[in-house]
Design an enzyme around this catalytic site. Structure first.
Site, mmCIF file in Angstrom:
data_model
loop_
_atom_site.group_PDB
_atom_site.id
_atom_site.type_symbol
_atom_site.label_atom_id
_atom_site.label_comp_id
_atom_site.label_asym_id
_atom_site.label_seq_id
_atom_site.Cartn_x
_atom_site.Cartn_y
_atom_site.Cartn_z
ATOM 1 N N LYS A 199 10.354 -36.070 -15.701
ATOM 2 C CA LYS A 199 10.515 -37.329 -16.438
ATOM 3 C C LYS A 199 11.900 -37.927 -16.256
ATOM 4 O O LYS A 199 12.071 -39.146 -16.340
ATOM 5 C CB LYS A 199 10.240 -37.095 -17.923
ATOM 6 C CG LYS A 199 8.784 -36.767 -18.229
ATOM 7 C CD LYS A 199 8.582 -36.534 -19.721
ATOM 8 C CE LYS A 199 7.128 -36.202 -20.017
ATOM 9 N NZ LYS A 199 6.914 -35.936 -21.462
ATOM 10 N N ARG A 200 12.899 -37.082 -16.010
ATOM 11 C CA ARG A 200 14.253 -37.616 -15.862
ATOM 12 C C ARG A 200 14.396 -38.466 -14.606
ATOM 13 O O ARG A 200 15.384 -39.193 -14.453
ATOM 14 C CB ARG A 200 15.274 -36.470 -15.852
ATOM 15 C CG ARG A 200 15.207 -35.565 -14.648
ATOM 16 C CD ARG A 200 16.152 -34.379 -14.790
ATOM 17 N NE ARG A 200 16.065 -33.434 -13.696
ATOM 18 C CZ ARG A 200 16.765 -33.514 -12.581
ATOM 19 N NH1 ARG A 200 17.614 -34.510 -12.413
ATOM 20 N NH2 ARG A 200 16.632 -32.613 -11.632
#
Length: 594
Positions: free
Chosen positions: A330-331
Site C-alpha cells: 500500500k505504501r
C-alpha cells in the site's frame, strides 16, 4: 503387494537398505514428479510390526518413510482443474488477480475447469463484504469461474468454513493410521523449546515430546480434559523434491521441519491441512500460486502422501515488485483491483497488463485481448523472476485499450460522465462528439476526460500573460493582434466565419494573417493566447469552433467557469497592455481563470 497397516497404502519397496545408503523412492505416477528421499535401516517385516494404532497414533518414522502414495497416470488436458483460493480478509490485490488470471488462462487454454474456493477459516478477519468484493473484482476482470460461490459444482461446498466435517474426517484418518498424534504441550512449553533451539542455533522446530507417548500417558491427559493439538509426524531424515513447472527442481531437508500442527486445540484445522484436503478432494490437477506459498509445499506434500492422495503439479509464480524492487504494498500507492477500477481503468487493460507481469508470447507484441491471451498462454513461458509493477505503463496500456473500443461506445461512456459530473448539460450530440474527437489523444483513463474538457473550456488568460513563456509572444506585437481581432469580432467577420465551420475558419485565418503580414507561429501563437487563454492545446481551429458552438448552444453547465467568445472579447478590451510590459497587470483576477 505389501501395505502400510491400517491404511491400505502400498509399500513401493520391501528390502533392507543399509543406513549409509540414500534410498530414492520415486513416485513417477504422481503429477508433480514428486520424490521422497530417506535413509532406511530396518527390515520391512519388523517395521510393520510397529505400525499398529495405539491411543496416540504411534507409528515409527521408519515405517512412515517406507510408504508412498499411489496414484494413477497424470490426467490429460481434458482433466485439467485449477483453482484460485482467495482469503476474504481484504481487497483483491493485483498479485492475487495475476495469480487468478494465470489459473484462468491455463484452464481455458487446456479446455479445463477454473474453480474459485474461498479460504475463510480465519473467522476473526474474514468478512462477507470482503468475499463479495473479491468476487465482484474477478467478475469485472472477466474471469468467470466454472465452479465456486454463486455457481455451485460437484465438488462443493466451496467455502472452507463449510467443510469442517471433511477436515475432521481426514484428521481422524491420519490419527488412526499413526501419521498424526496428539500433543498436549502448553504454550509455555512450546516457547521454551523455541528458546532452547535459539540458544543452540538450531531451527525452532518441535522436539517431539508427545511423538512416542504411551496409551496410558495419552489417556491420562484426556481424562483430565486437557486440550491438545494434532501434530503430523515428520520423518527425521530425508529430503523432499518437487519439479515445479516454473522454477524447476526444488528440494527441502526434512530435518528442518519438525512435527507440525494440522488441528488446533480448539478443533479448527490449520491452513496447510485444509488446502491439501481441499485440493485433493476437489481433484485439482495443477496448483498455480504465488511463490510465497512455496515453503508450504513441503507440509502439503507430506499430507498428500500420508492420505494416499495424488499430488497435483505445482507452479509457483514470482511476486509482483514495486519500482524499488521491494514487495508491492500500500505504501507504493494503489494495489487492489477495486482501486484501479474506481480510478477509471478498463478491465481489458488490467488483464492485459497483469498477464505481461512475468509472461510473454515471445514476440514484441504487448497488446492482447483476453481471448488472445487464452490462445497464446503457456505455463512454460512464465518467468520465475520478479516482475515490476509500472503504473505509467499500465496507464499507457489503458489508453491503447480505450482507443481500441468502438468509438460510439467510448463517446457514450465519456458523454454520460461529462453530464453526470456537471461539466456539460447534455450527454450526447454533436458537441459531445466533437469534444471527444478533439481531446481523445489526451485520454488514457475515462477519468482523464473530465480534466481535459475542463481545461479546454477554461480561459486562464491572466495566468498565461504573466508567465515567463508568454513574454516573447507579448513582445512580438500581441497587443496589435488583439486590437485587430476585436475589430474582426465587432465587424462580424469572425462570427460569420465560425458559422461556416472549419472551412470558414480557415479562410478567415488566412485573410486575417495576410492583413497583418503574419503567418505560421507568429500568427497562430497570439491567436491561441487571445482566444483560448493558453499557449498550448489541441488543434486551435477545432478548439475555437467548439467553444463557439458550446457557448451558443448553452451546452456548458452553469457551475463551470466558462466564458463564451463574446465574454472573452469583452475581457480583452479591459486589458492595459502597457502594464504587462511593466509586469504589472491592471486586473489581478478574472472570471474563468481556474
Amino acid at each position: 503387494m505389501a501395505s502400510l497397516a491400517g491404511t491400505g497404502t502400498p509399500l513401493l519397496r520391501a528390502r533392507v537398505i543399509p543406513l549409509q545408503e540414500i534410498a530414492v523412492v520415486p513416485i513417477p505416477m504422481l503429477r508433480s514428479s514428486f520424490y521422497l528421499l530417506y535413509n532406511y535401516n530396518k527390515d520391512i517385516s519388523s517395521s510393520k510390526k510397529n505400525c499398529g494404532y495405539p491411543g496416540n497414533g504411534r507409528l515409527t518414522r521408519r515405517c512412515l518413510s517406507m510408504s508412498a502414495a499411489h496414484a494413477g497416470s497424470p490426467p490429460g488436458d481434458s482433466q485439467v482443474r485449477v483453482r484460485f483460493a482467495p482469503s476474504p480478509t481484504g481487497n483483491l490485490h493485483v498479485g492475487g488477480a495475476r495469480t487468478a488470471l494465470f489459473n484462468y488462462l491455463f484452464a481455458r487454454s487446456k479446455g479445463g475447469k477454473f474453480i474459485i474456493r474461498i479460504e475463510d477459516t480465519d473467522l476473526d478477519r474474514s468478512t462477507k463484504e470482503s468475499e463479495e468484493a473479491v468476487l465482484r473484482d474477478l467478475s469485472w476482470l472477466g474471469l468467470e469461474w466454472d465452479e465456486g460461490p454463486g455457481v455451485g459444482g460437484n465438488y462443493g461446498p466451496y467455502r472452507q468454513s463449510e467443510r469442517n466435517s471433511l477436515y475432521k474426517h481426514y484428521a481422524e484418518k491420519l490419527l488412526q493410521s499413526g501419521h498424526v498424534y496428539r500433543c498436549f504441550c502448553s504454550n509455555e512449553e512450546l516457547e521454551k523449546m523455541k528458546e532452547i533451539a535459539k540458544l543452540k542455533q538450531l531451527p525452532p522446530v518441535y522436539t517431539g515430546k508427545w511423538a512416542n507417548a504411551t496409551d496410558e500417558e495419552v489417556q491420562e491427559e484426556l481424562s483430565k480434559g486437557k486440550p491438545y493439538t494434532c501434530r503430523f509426524r515428520v520423518p527425521k531424515e530425508g529430503k523432499l523434491k518437487i519439479n515445479d513447472l516454473i522454477r524447476g527442481e526444488v528440494s527441502w531437508n526434512l530435518d528442518t521441519l519438525g512435527d507440525f500442527v494440522i488441528m488446533r486445540s480448539n478443533g479448527q484445522p490449520v491452513y496447510n491441512f485444509c488446502v491439501t484436503v481441499d485440493d485433493a478432494s476437489m481433484a485439482i490437477s495443477h496448483v498455480i500460486r504465488a511463490e510465497e506459498h512455496l515453503p508450504n509445499t513441503l507440509r502439503q506434500a507430506l499430507i498428500y502422501k500420508a492420505l494416499g492422495f495424488s499430488m497435483p503439479y505445482f507452479a509457483h509464480v514470482s511476486l509482483i515488485l514495486a519500482p524499488d524492487r521491494s514487495k508491492l504494498s500500500k505504501r507504493h500507492g494503489a494495489t487492489s483491483v477495486g482501486q484501479f477500477r474506481e480510478m477509471g481503468y478498463l478491465p481489458q487493460a488490467m488483464v492485459n497488463y497483469l498477464a505481461l507481469l512475468g509472461w510473454g508470447d515471445g514476440s514484441e507484441n504487448e497488446f492482447f485481448t483476453l481471448e488472445q491471451l487464452v490462445q497464446k498462454f503457456t505455463i512454460e513461458r512464465v518467468n520465475k523472476s520478479g516482475a515490476i509493477f509500472d503504473v505509467t505503463k499500465l496507464r499507457w496500456m489503458n489508453g491503447l485499450h480505450l482507443r481500441s473500443l468502438p468509438t460510439g461506445e467510448v463517446i457514450k461512456l465519456i458523454g454520460e460522465r461529462w453530464k453526470s459530473n456537471g461539466i456539460l448539460t447534455e450527454s450526447e450530440g454533436l458537441i459531445v462528439e466533437e469534444a471527444f474527437h478533439l481531446l481523445k489523444d489526451g485520454i488514457d483513463l475515462i477519468t482523464d476526460s473530465d480534466k481535459v474538457l475542463s481545461s479546454l473550456l477554461s480561459y486562464p488568460l491572466y495566468a498565461t500573460l504573466t508567465s515567463a513563456e508568454c513574454k516573447s509572444v507579448i513582445d512580438d506585437g500581441l497587443p496589435d493582434v488583439a486590437a485587430s481581432l476585436l475589430a474582426a469580432f465587432d465587424g462580424g467577420e469572425l462570427l460569420g466565419a465560425l458559422e461556416e465551420g472549419q472551412s470558414g475558419w480557415q479562410k478567415w485565418v488566412k485573410s486575417f494573417g495576410k492583413s497583418l503580414k503574419r503567418k505560421g507561429k507568429s500568427l497562430f501563437m497570439p491567436l491561441r493566447v487571445l482566444l483560448t487563454g493558453k499557449l498550448h492545446g489541441p488543434d486551435m481551429g477545432s478548439t475555437v469552433l467548439l467553444l463557439y458552438k458550446a457557448g451558443k448552444a448553452g451546452a456548458v453547465a452553469s457551475q463551470v467557469e466558462f466564458l463564451t467568445l463574446d465574454q472573452r472579447c469583452n475581457l480583452l478590451r479591459e486589458i492595459e497592455w502597457t502594464s504587462f510590459q511593466r509586469d504589472q497587470p491592471v486586473l489581478q483576477s478574472a472570471t474563468g481563470v481556474p
